[in-house]
Design a protein around this motif. Structure first.
Motif: not given
Length: 542
Positions: A17-30, A241-245, A274-280
């Motif tokens: 299991t590995v984890r990473t952050r989803l960066k550079q998301l727009t408001a539409a993506d979220e 399908r929806y492609v994230l930015t 993660d609601v506390t950090r506002a990150r995906w």
């Protein structure tokens, strides 16, 4: 003394299991991720309710019926992922109910035993004694009635197949009634609650493009999601399908993940917020073949490092192949206070230092205790020993061992599990005092690490088996417990050293003393040199 189980080689991990952050998301993506997670989370709640209603009468037909009901509202793969997650959650709750039932039975059995004894009666090593006062006896009698009521209720639920599950977590659900103590507003709690109940998880499938048809991540980091049927209007790519930015990149095991995705092998993904950090974040997991365990003798060929697990540190000592401690003990400290992320980071950092030290020592095996405190931290068994119960509850046995096995397998090391009985007691009895000197203070935990390592090697925990009193001289030579029956010369006489047998004159004394330059005169050889009379030696030998 109870029977000791034999040491065994712990098998390697079966998954990654590995984890990473989803960066550079727009408001539409979220917004798309929020809508998809909320919609699938609602379906998962309905499916879990239906599964709990079926109870023990559930079968394959009921599973297929639930999946057919979910398919028009999502898709066939989303429905399969939801029903599978529901079954895993129900099975986990079922195992938790069984553990709670056994804990209640143990508590009731202990209370009945102690209440039947006279007041202030001393107990033994295997059974507790009576209570100290009439007041304590009365309080425990009331608690016995409370536990009996709970036991009857839990036993009825177990027989009926009823489980109690809260999607989002029971702790977070109860926090709603204690918002001032949790320092949260109702809006903040509501955001956490909704995010915890979302469902954005998809199982992998070998043979499909990039190993997953629902949540697909390309080798270049592009993330696309197969939208459920009611949300098809949000698609920005063909086939619904929806492609994230944003793009993703796995820093840990990146090459392994890239090779697996390029070969279209199954990879499961989970997206959470993660609601506390506002990150995906996105988590990737896949199965791997279990590493073939090597024989115990091969793992111990270069020695072993015994590791004693404690509440705030790991005590380790290196042992050679004969069971003798070499070098100095090492201590790897960690701090288990604070949030879960901090505690997990502390464990990983301590284990990383331990494994790096093991590689520098050239050892291929680490010996740890096979600890299990599920039945040793009950309130009824150790009611008056609050600090001991807190200590036992704070030991990170399960998470630490899982981390150790996974990290050791990645570094090519072997983990050996041994029986934890009497390691601290016998280690302190036989090894703590002999290994303590002016420059080194050996603790009880250091001595326990030696006992753990020797038990993994099959040696007795005591330092040396004392021979009979008549055989403590040179009659049969040195006799130690490690010498096997096939060791040559294990009971023979010592090798004869050439030279005279007297202790006052070293070998070849005549030759060395005749040519020795005295140090009393500065560099001047004495005119008269003294030579030992050989007859004197003969007379002394007689």
């Amino acid at each position: 003394m109870r029977n000791l189980t034999a040491p065994f080689v712990v098998p390697g991990p079966s998954g990654v299991t590995v984890r990473t952050r989803l960066k550079q998301l727009t408001a539409a993506d979220e917004e798309v991720l929020r809508q998809v997670g909320a919609h699938l989370g609602t379906l998962a709640c309905r499916d879990l309710k239906a599964r709990c209603h079926d109870g023990l009468g559930h079968d394959a037909k009921a599973w297929a019926a639930r999946k057919r009901e979910l398919t028009p509202l999502s898709s066939a793969r989303w429905a399969g992922a939801i029903t599978k997650a529901t079954h895993e959650q129900w099975a986990l709750a079922r195992r938790g109910a069984l553990a709670h039932l056994q804990n209640l039975e143990s508590g009731v059995r202990t209370l009945r035993h102690r209440l039947a004894l006279p007041l202030d009666q001393k107990g033994s090593k295997k059974a507790p004694g009576g209570y100290r006062s009439r007041r304590e006896w009365h309080a425990k009698d009331r608690r016995l009635h409370v536990l009996e009521d709970r036991l009857a209720r839990e036993r009825a639920d177990w027989e009926a197949g009823t489980v109690h599950v809260v999607r989002g977590g029971k702790r977070l659900a109860r926090m709603r009634h204690q918002l001032p103590a949790a320092r949260l507003t109702e809006t903040q709690w509501r955001e956490r609650w909704e995010a915890a109940r979302w469902f954005l998880r998809a199982d992998g499938e070998s043979g499909k493009q990039y190993g997953n048809e629902t949540i697909r991540i390309a080798p270049d980091g592009e993330v696309s999601i197969r939208l459920p049927a009611p949300l098809k209007q949000l698609a920005n790519a063909p086939h619904g399908r929806y492609v994230l930015t944003g793009r993703v990149a796995f820093a840990h095991r990146e090459q392994e993940w890239t090779d697996r995705v390029a070969a279209n092998r199954a990879v499961a993904y989970r997206i959470h917020h993660d609601v506390t950090r506002a990150r995906w974040y996105v988590t990737a997991s896949w199965q791997k073949p279990i590493t073939r365990t090597i024989p115990l003798a091969a793992a111990l060929a270069d020695g072993v490092i015994g590791v004693d697990t404690n509440a705030d540190h790991l005590a380790a000592w290196r042992l050679d192949m004969h069971g003798n401690p070499t070098g100095s003990p090492r201590r790897f400290s960690y701090d288990l206070t604070g949030p879960a992320g901090h505690r997990d980071a502390q464990l990983r950092h301590a284990l990383t230092r331990l494994l790096h030290w093991a590689r520098t020592c050239g050892v291929r095996a680490l010996a740890v205790e096979d600890l299990d405190f599920t039945a040793e931290k009950t309130r009824e068994k150790h009611g008056g020993r609050k600090r001991f119960r807190q200590l036992v509850s704070g030991l990170p046995t399960g998470r630490l061992h899982a981390r150790l096995v996974s990290m050791a397998d990645a570094m090519g090391l072997t983990v050996i599990a041994v029986d934890p009985a009497y390691t601290s007691r016998w280690g302190a009895q036989h090894w703590q005092k002999p290994l303590t000197s002016k420059n080194r203070r050996t603790t009880r935990h250091d001595a326990a690490s030696i006992a753990i390592g020797r038990r993994a090697q099959g040696h007795p925990l005591r330092r040396r088996t004392t021979p009979p009193r008549a055989h403590r001289s040179d009659v049969h030579g040195p006799w130690i417990a490690q010498a096997g029956g096939d060791a040559p010369g294990r009971e023979g006489p010592r090798r004869r050293v050439p030279g005279p047998r007297t202790r006052s004159v070293p070998p070849d004394a005549e030759r060395t003393r005749a040519t020795r330059t005295p140090t009393t005169v500065r560099g001047v050889r004495s005119e008269r040199e003294w030579v030992q009379d050989p007859l004197l030696l003969t007379h002394q030998e007689r």
